[in-house]
Every structure is written in C-alpha cells, then in structure tokens.
Write a protein that holds these residues in place. Sequence first.
Motif, PDB file in Angstrom:
ATOM      1  N   UNK A 101     -20.961  -3.299  -8.001  1.00  0.00           N
ATOM      2  CA  UNK A 101     -19.818  -2.914  -8.820  1.00  0.00           C
ATOM      3  C   UNK A 101     -19.242  -1.581  -8.388  1.00  0.00           C
ATOM      4  N   UNK A 102     -20.107  -0.653  -7.969  1.00  0.00           N
ATOM      5  CA  UNK A 102     -19.654   0.663  -7.550  1.00  0.00           C
ATOM      6  C   UNK A 102     -18.798   0.580  -6.296  1.00  0.00           C
ATOM      7  N   UNK A 120     -11.110   0.117  -5.268  1.00  0.00           N
ATOM      8  CA  UNK A 120      -9.946   0.302  -6.143  1.00  0.00           C
ATOM      9  C   UNK A 120      -9.382   1.710  -6.017  1.00  0.00           C
ATOM     10  N   UNK A 121     -10.275   2.688  -5.880  1.00  0.00           N
ATOM     11  CA  UNK A 121      -9.824   4.069  -5.705  1.00  0.00           C
ATOM     12  C   UNK A 121      -9.065   4.211  -4.383  1.00  0.00           C
ATOM     13  N   UNK A 132      -5.757   2.745  -4.641  1.00  0.00           N
ATOM     14  CA  UNK A 132      -4.919   3.580  -5.500  1.00  0.00           C
ATOM     15  C   UNK A 132      -4.061   4.520  -4.669  1.00  0.00           C
ATOM     16  N   UNK A 133      -4.595   4.949  -3.521  1.00  0.00           N
ATOM     17  CA  UNK A 133      -3.838   5.844  -2.639  1.00  0.00           C
ATOM     18  C   UNK A 133      -3.106   5.073  -1.539  1.00  0.00           C
ATOM     19  N   UNK A 134      -3.800   4.146  -0.884  1.00  0.00           N
ATOM     20  CA  UNK A 134      -3.238   3.533   0.319  1.00  0.00           C
ATOM     21  C   UNK A 134      -2.132   2.520   0.042  1.00  0.00           C
ATOM     22  N   UNK A 135      -2.068   1.985  -1.149  1.00  0.00           N
ATOM     23  CA  UNK A 135      -1.039   0.978  -1.456  1.00  0.00           C
ATOM     24  C   UNK A 135       0.189   1.579  -2.121  1.00  0.00           C
TER      25      UNK A 135
END
Length: 247
Positions: free
Chosen positions: A200-201, A207-208, A211-214
């Motif tokens: 899960x981590x 996701x993090x 959050x920046x690359x997309x």
Amino acid sequence: MSLIEVNLPEIIKRQYFFKLKSYNRIFSSMVILQIVGILFSLGGTGGGGGGGNNIEYNVSYYSSTTMMFFTFLWAFISAILLTTKANRFDDFSFVTTRVCSHLSNFLILLTASILGGLTFFLSGFLLKMIVYFFVNRQVYTGAGYVPMDILIGITSSILYVLLFCALGYVTGTLVQLHKGFILLLPGLYIGLIIWGDNNRFVRILKNITEFFTTEQSIILFGIKVIITAGMLFAFAIAISNRMEVKQ
C-alpha cells in the motif's frame, strides 16, 4: 545590552556568499555529472530499423533522460552534503542561529537548483548538436520550440531540481539526527522495490509522484513544488532543533 546589533539578513547574506565560495565543488561536480550523462546518452535510449526495395534504415532515439537522472542525483547528494557535521562547523565562524544557517543553506540550494535546472534543460540541445555534427546522423526534433516552451521547460527543470534538493536536505538532516537512518532509509527503499505494487505504501508513493508529474499547468506545478519544498525545509529545521548546539 549588547554593543553589537545582530542583523539577521546581513548574517544570512555573509553566510550565503561564504558558502558559495567554499562549496564551489558542488557546482563543478554538477558539470562533471552532466558531461557523463551526455556521454551515456550518445548511445541512444532506444531505436529500431527496417528496410525494403534495397533500402535500409535505422532509427535511434535520443533524450535527456540520462542527464535528468544524473542532475537529480547530484541535487539530492549535494543537499545531503550541506547537512554534514564538517559543513555545519563552518557556521560557527559567524554569530548565528540554526535558522540563519538553514536559510543560507536554502539559498545555496536555490542557486544550485537554478544553475542545475538551466544547464540540464540546455544539455538536451547540446546533445542534439553533438549527435548532428559528430555522430553523422540526421536529426529530427519534431515540433520546434517557441520562447514560451523554452521558458516553461527551464522553469519546470529548476523546480524539479529544487524538489530533489529539499528531499536530500531532509534526508541529510535525519541522518545527522540519528545515524540509524543511514541503514533505515536504504533498507526501506530496497524493501519497497521487493514488495512492488502489492504494498500500500508503494501505491501511495506512486500517487505522490503522479501528483507532480501529471500536472499540466506550470503555475499549479510551481505552487505544488514550492509548498512541498517549503514544508520539507521547515521539517528539517524543526528536527534539527533537537540536535545539540554543537555535536
């Protein structure tokens, strides 16, 4: 009452220029690593070929991905080196506080981010020129660049380098807080690779990253990076206050 008035901006300024001269090896190592990245990139990042009717062709893809990796690695390691005990002792040449020391380090890393991001972006053009003139291949670059594209590219490169500087600075501060992090952090990284997508981590880290690359807007991307980097530097300052005044 002290006869000497402490001027914090002046102290930060003096520390900044002192460190800028003392840590010039950081910038020389950046140049070396980017040259190494260019040399590795000359082999291409992929390709293919084909032929027919007595015509054969080979296609090779060139990108600045390798230079990007070396630049981010340089930013991460350079930020860690700023937190070492030997470099912290240099601050005792000044009447200073930990906050002043951290702020001067931030200015050094900001300067490094600007130079690193700028040279990293321009190294892509240098790679194309080397391939065109020395590798003896026809170069196709796709759509041409307009000034706004260049500005956005340079800005995003600087922001990415700054983000890795902030990550490295927090990592270095954690190691200075407790040497156990030297083994804990690499072990955590290796464990994440082994566990893969089932953990899960790992999904949270992906996701993090997305959050920046997309992010499509350079303004929103800049806000994300600045806030994140600010939080990381603030966290580094907070945990460093737990250290002794002089270790």
